[in-house]
Design a protein around this motif. Structure first.
Motif, PDB file in Angstrom:
ATOM      1  N   LYS A 177       0.847  -1.195   0.000  1.00 16.65           N
ATOM      2  CA  LYS A 177       0.000   0.000   0.000  1.00 16.65           C
ATOM      3  C   LYS A 177       0.880   1.241   0.000  1.00 16.65           C
ATOM      4  CE  LYS A 177      -3.786   2.201   2.539  1.00 16.65           C
ATOM      5  NZ  LYS A 177      -4.633   2.170   3.760  1.00 16.65           N
ATOM      6  N   LEU A 178       0.563   2.192  -0.877  1.00 14.44           N
ATOM      7  CA  LEU A 178       1.329   3.442  -0.907  1.00 14.44           C
ATOM      8  C   LEU A 178       1.126   4.210   0.395  1.00 14.44           C
ATOM      9  CD1 LEU A 178       0.617   4.830  -4.512  1.00 14.44           C
ATOM     10  CD2 LEU A 178       2.671   3.643  -3.717  1.00 14.44           C
ATOM     11  N   THR A 179       2.185   4.866   0.857  1.00 14.04           N
ATOM     12  CA  THR A 179       2.042   5.760   2.010  1.00 14.04           C
ATOM     13  C   THR A 179       1.303   7.016   1.546  1.00 14.04           C
ATOM     14  OG1 THR A 179       4.113   6.945   1.584  1.00 14.04           O
ATOM     15  CG2 THR A 179       4.249   4.942   2.943  1.00 14.04           C
ATOM     16  N   GLU A 180       0.802   7.783   2.498  1.00  8.67           N
ATOM     17  CA  GLU A 180       0.123   9.032   2.137  1.00  8.67           C
ATOM     18  C   GLU A 180       1.083   9.979   1.422  1.00  8.67           C
ATOM     19  OE1 GLU A 180      -3.074  10.051   2.129  1.00  8.67           O
ATOM     20  OE2 GLU A 180      -3.345   7.913   2.534  1.00  8.67           O
ATOM     21  N   GLN A 238       3.603   9.131  -0.498  1.00  9.77           N
ATOM     22  CA  GLN A 238       3.766   8.634  -1.866  1.00  9.77           C
ATOM     23  C   GLN A 238       2.551   8.983  -2.726  1.00  9.77           C
ATOM     24  OE1 GLN A 238       4.522   4.527  -0.806  1.00  9.77           O
ATOM     25  NE2 GLN A 238       6.656   4.656  -1.469  1.00  9.77           N
ATOM     26  N   ARG A 239       1.359   8.858  -2.158  1.00  7.77           N
ATOM     27  CA  ARG A 239       0.144   9.208  -2.897  1.00  7.77           C
ATOM     28  C   ARG A 239       0.153  10.696  -3.269  1.00  7.77           C
ATOM     29  NH1 ARG A 239      -4.326   6.017  -3.004  1.00  7.77           N
ATOM     30  NH2 ARG A 239      -4.179   3.996  -1.957  1.00  7.77           N
ATOM     31  N   SER A 281      12.438   5.751   1.468  1.00  6.18           N
ATOM     32  CA  SER A 281      11.072   6.288   1.523  1.00  6.18           C
ATOM     33  C   SER A 281      10.223   5.899   0.319  1.00  6.18           C
ATOM     34  CB  SER A 281      11.116   7.819   1.650  1.00  6.18           C
ATOM     35  OG  SER A 281      11.826   8.380   0.558  1.00  6.18           O
ATOM     36  N   LEU A 300       8.755  13.082   0.327  1.00  9.84           N
ATOM     37  CA  LEU A 300       8.379  11.784   0.890  1.00  9.84           C
ATOM     38  C   LEU A 300       8.947  11.756   2.301  1.00  9.84           C
ATOM     39  CD1 LEU A 300       9.088   9.344  -2.098  1.00  9.84           C
ATOM     40  CD2 LEU A 300       6.926  10.382  -1.410  1.00  9.84           C
ATOM     41  N   GLU A 305       7.767  10.114   5.043  1.00 11.65           N
ATOM     42  CA  GLU A 305       7.427   8.985   5.918  1.00 11.65           C
ATOM     43  C   GLU A 305       7.911   7.700   5.261  1.00 11.65           C
ATOM     44  OE1 GLU A 305       3.144   7.975   6.011  1.00 11.65           O
ATOM     45  OE2 GLU A 305       2.857   9.652   4.626  1.00 11.65           O
ATOM     46  N   PRO A 315       7.806   3.612   4.372  1.00  6.03           N
ATOM     47  CA  PRO A 315       6.801   2.567   4.172  1.00  6.03           C
ATOM     48  C   PRO A 315       6.747   1.626   5.371  1.00  6.03           C
ATOM     49  CG  PRO A 315       8.218   2.778   2.239  1.00  6.03           C
ATOM     50  CD  PRO A 315       8.838   3.593   3.331  1.00  6.03           C
ATOM     51  N   PRO A 316       5.595   1.001   5.626  1.00  9.20           N
ATOM     52  CA  PRO A 316       5.490   0.041   6.728  1.00  9.20           C
ATOM     53  C   PRO A 316       6.475  -1.111   6.526  1.00  9.20           C
ATOM     54  CG  PRO A 316       3.331   0.531   5.784  1.00  9.20           C
ATOM     55  CD  PRO A 316       4.336   1.162   4.897  1.00  9.20           C
TER      56      PRO A 316
END
Length: 689
Positions: free
Chosen positions: A260-263, A265-266, A292, A445, A447, A449-450
């Motif tokens: 899932k893209l991070t916010e 990245q979106r 990131s 970017l 944050e 990624p999980p």
């Protein structure tokens, strides 16, 4: 005063001195007057030895009893001596500066400036700088507030000071530089430049020096900001191919991703896709901390460009990084196509110096049979041509010069400019974005990624290696994981106390005979470097002893420890980049910063130990370094501010307002020939398109 005149025209500069000055790029009178003092010393604060108190002090005296102590601790040398004046004597010490033992004449007087502090139970003057009394006193007059110049190759500071002093009466003739136009601050007046340079070289007080510094700092900031604003205006006149946004196509790609893209990245992806639709070429910097996820953002944008029937080029600094991008993106595109029958992802190819059958591949690129070309400098050759290049991506853009970037951008169709996305893993402070990158749009970017593992960072003195570091290494190697060991130099050199990479590799071979040790450094041939990195990536070697050539673009998820030898010799940005080589898998990761000597770790290292946030560290780095080199190898390597401090937000705001007003009437630049020349230099350094 004609600042463009040759330095040979200056009184007191003969052919030999002129040649020495030109050897360090001091070619004109202007170069000479802008060689500003390194620091200022107020010799009026000199105190007698009997009156010394702890803290920074200046004493005047003679020195004798110089000798060198080589400690049992590896590499540490202590040079000791005794400074005497009519009131008493004190001990002085220098660490790892053995040349000091032969530097002084015991019959001559010096000013010694250093820190008077308690060391090992006794007070000493620690690592003082020294200046001959006769070099700064004239006709027996006591020295006052004095500029101190840096040595410049064969030019001694005293010689340089003498040359500048001989020009003193001519400083009033220095012409104005900045426009006295709408928006200028009150201190930018006629004659302000001449006054500022005079106060910088001939101050009578700290207030004089600060007055000169303030104007010259403003001058630098104004030039830099104006260059960026003019670049932006020029870019807006160019035309590019609009790449239409297809929402359904992009949604299918995003839903098919294995994560899932991070916010962040979106948000960055949306900003880029919108910019690609315009007829003005996008000129955007995508900056994100190490790990990131910049590549996936660039890949989605590339897919949109190919969906519009246009070509894309991704330029990477090394073959191994280009190959990593190629392999990961081909897998990604194939996976997306498998999940979405009927969808077409970019036809992708790899072009490096080692590519098999390059002529055939280049014919396919020229014919438009390849949508997305990922490569190294091989992309820049004259024989690499595109049918319809509309989008360029430059990874680790600071690794490429202006000329190299331009070569790629000129491969687009005639009368059009490609959209440009530059990516950097070096977080850039906000104040720097407002100045050097004022012509760019910036996507952040900020944050991770999980799943990215936190990296535990510790400072260790080299004496703690045996008991603390080596057991941790053995524990990690037993889990079949890998280790980087970073050294600053390749071989031992006179005066450089850093541990050489070759010597460290041999030591580790003795300590860890059960594992294979790899050796990597910048003097190796490119194909040899690629082979060694590939072996490490495939776990054929377990410990890679390397210089900083591994700083960017190496992705080895199984490497979960990095040890940085002589870490006090690196800047924060570089330390953070190096630390980013680990923590790329699903296992905990570790970074050890090895130090030498007896002193406490620097603020720089303590911040590294506390934080893994690259944006925070970038701001701290700027605060610590202040004026001076703001880029180094981090960005362009040439844009070195001499005076300005980018944490001075008030000056930046004033310069930005003044430059904005002036840029609206750019045609007036023809009335400012010297300013135009200086601005052009900054434009070339800061432009990315």
């Amino acid at each position: 005063m004609d600042l463009s005149a040759s330095v040979e025209t200056v009184k007191g500069v003969g052919p030999k001195t002129a040649a020495a000055l030109m050897n360090v790029n001091i070619n004109t009178v202007g170069d000479l007057v802008y060689c500003l003092p390194r620091i200022y010393e107020n010799y009026q604060t000199t105190v007698n030895i009997e009156d010394l108190r702890p803290g920074k002090v200046i004493v005047r005296g003679k020195i004798d009893g110089l000798h060198i102590i080589r400690t049992s601790r590896k590499k540490l040398t202590i040079t000791e001596g005794v400074i005497r004046d009519a009131t008493g004597a004190i001990r002085t010490v220098w660490f790892n500066q053995p040349y000091r033992a032969k530097q002084f004449d015991s019959e001559r007087e010096y000013y010694f400036t250093g820190k008077y502090e308690l060391k090992n139970g006794r007070y000493v003057l620690t690592s003082p700088s020294a200046t001959l009394v006769q070099d700064i006193e004239k006709d027996g007059e006591a020295a006052g507030f004095q500029p101190i110049y840096s040595a410049k190759s064969a030019i001694k500071p005293q010689t340089f000071h003498k040359i500048i002093s001989g020009m003193r009466s001519d400083f009033a003739k220095i012409p104005d530089l900045l426009p006295l136009t709408e928006g200028k601050p009150d201190f930018v007046t006629s004659g302000a430049r001449a006054e500022a340079l005079f106060y910088s070289h001939f101050p009578e007080s700290p207030e004089d020096a600060e007055k000169g510094r303030r104007y010259l700092a403003y001058e630098e900031l104004f030039e830099l900001i104006l260059a960026a604003k003019l670049n932006k205006l020029e870019n807006q006149r160019l035309r590019s191919t609009p790449l239409k946004f297809d929402a359904k196509f992009i949604q299918k790609i995003v839903k098919s991703l294995p994560f899932k893209l991070t916010e962040a990245q979106r948000r960055a992806t949306w900003e880029i896709l919108q910019a690609l639709e315009r007829t003005t070429p996008m000129n955007r910097l995508l900056q994100g901390d190490v790990g990131s996820g910049k590549t996936i953002v660039a890949a989605i944008a590339a897919a949109q460009a190919a969906h519009n029937g246009r070509q894309i080029a991704l330029l990477a600094p090394t073959a191994i990084l280009a190959t990593q991008h190629y392999e990961s993106l081909v897998r990604l595109f194939q996976d997306i196509e498998a999940k979405n029958p009927g969808i077409t992802m970019p036809r992708t190819a790899l072009l490096t110096g080692a590519t098999f059958n390059k002529p055939m591949l280049k014919r396919l690129i020229k014919a438009g049979e390849i949508d997305f070309v990922i490569g190294t400098h091989a992309l820049l050759t004259d024989t690499t041509t595109f049918r319809d290049l509309a989008f360029c991506i430059i990874d680790e853009q600071h690794r490429f010069g202006v000329g190299q970037r331009q070569k790629l951008l000129l491969k687009s169709p005639k009368d059009t400019a490609p959209h440009l996305l530059s990516m950097t893993a070096t977080p850039i402070p906000r104040s720097l974005q407002l100045t050097a990158f004022g012509d760019l749009d910036v996507s952040l970017l900020n944050e991770l990624p999980p799943g990215r593992q936190p990296i535990e960072t510790r400072i260790l003195n080299e004496t703690e290696q045996r008991d603390e570091l080596y057991p941790r290494m053995r524990e990690l190697l037993a889990k079949k994981q890998q280790i980087y060991w970073i050294c600053q130099v390749i071989e031992e050199k006179n005066g450089n106390m850093a541990t050489p990479v070759k010597k460290q590799a041999k030591k580790l071979e003795e300590l860890f005979p059960q594992v294979k040790i790899g050796l990597l450094h910048g003097k190796m041939r490119p194909e040899e470097k690629d082979r060694i990195m590939t072996e490490f990536a495939e776990n054929k070697t377990q410990i890679l002893v390397s210089t900083t050539v591994v700083e960017v673009g190496v992705n080895v998820p199984n490497a979960n420890m990095i040890i940085i030898q002589d870490s006090e010799n690196y800047g924060l940005a570089q330390l953070h980049q190096l630390r980013g080589r680990v923590g790329r898998g699903d296992q905990p990761a570790y970074c050890f910063l090895l130090t030498t000597g007896e002193g406490r770790p620097s603020k720089r290292l303590r911040e590294m130990e506390k934080s893994t946030d690259g944006f925070h560290l970038a701001e701290v780095d700027l605060q610590i370094r202040g004026p001076g080199e703001i880029y180094g190898s981090m960005q362009h390597g040439e844009l070195n501010l001499q005076v300005a401090n980018l944490s001075d937000t008030e000056l930046i705001a004033q310069a930005s307002h003044h430059a904005e007003e002036f840029a609206q009437h750019a045609e007036e630049m023809e009335n400012y020939s010297e300013l135009a020349t200086r601005i052009k230099k900054y434009q070339q350094l800061t432009t990315l398109n």
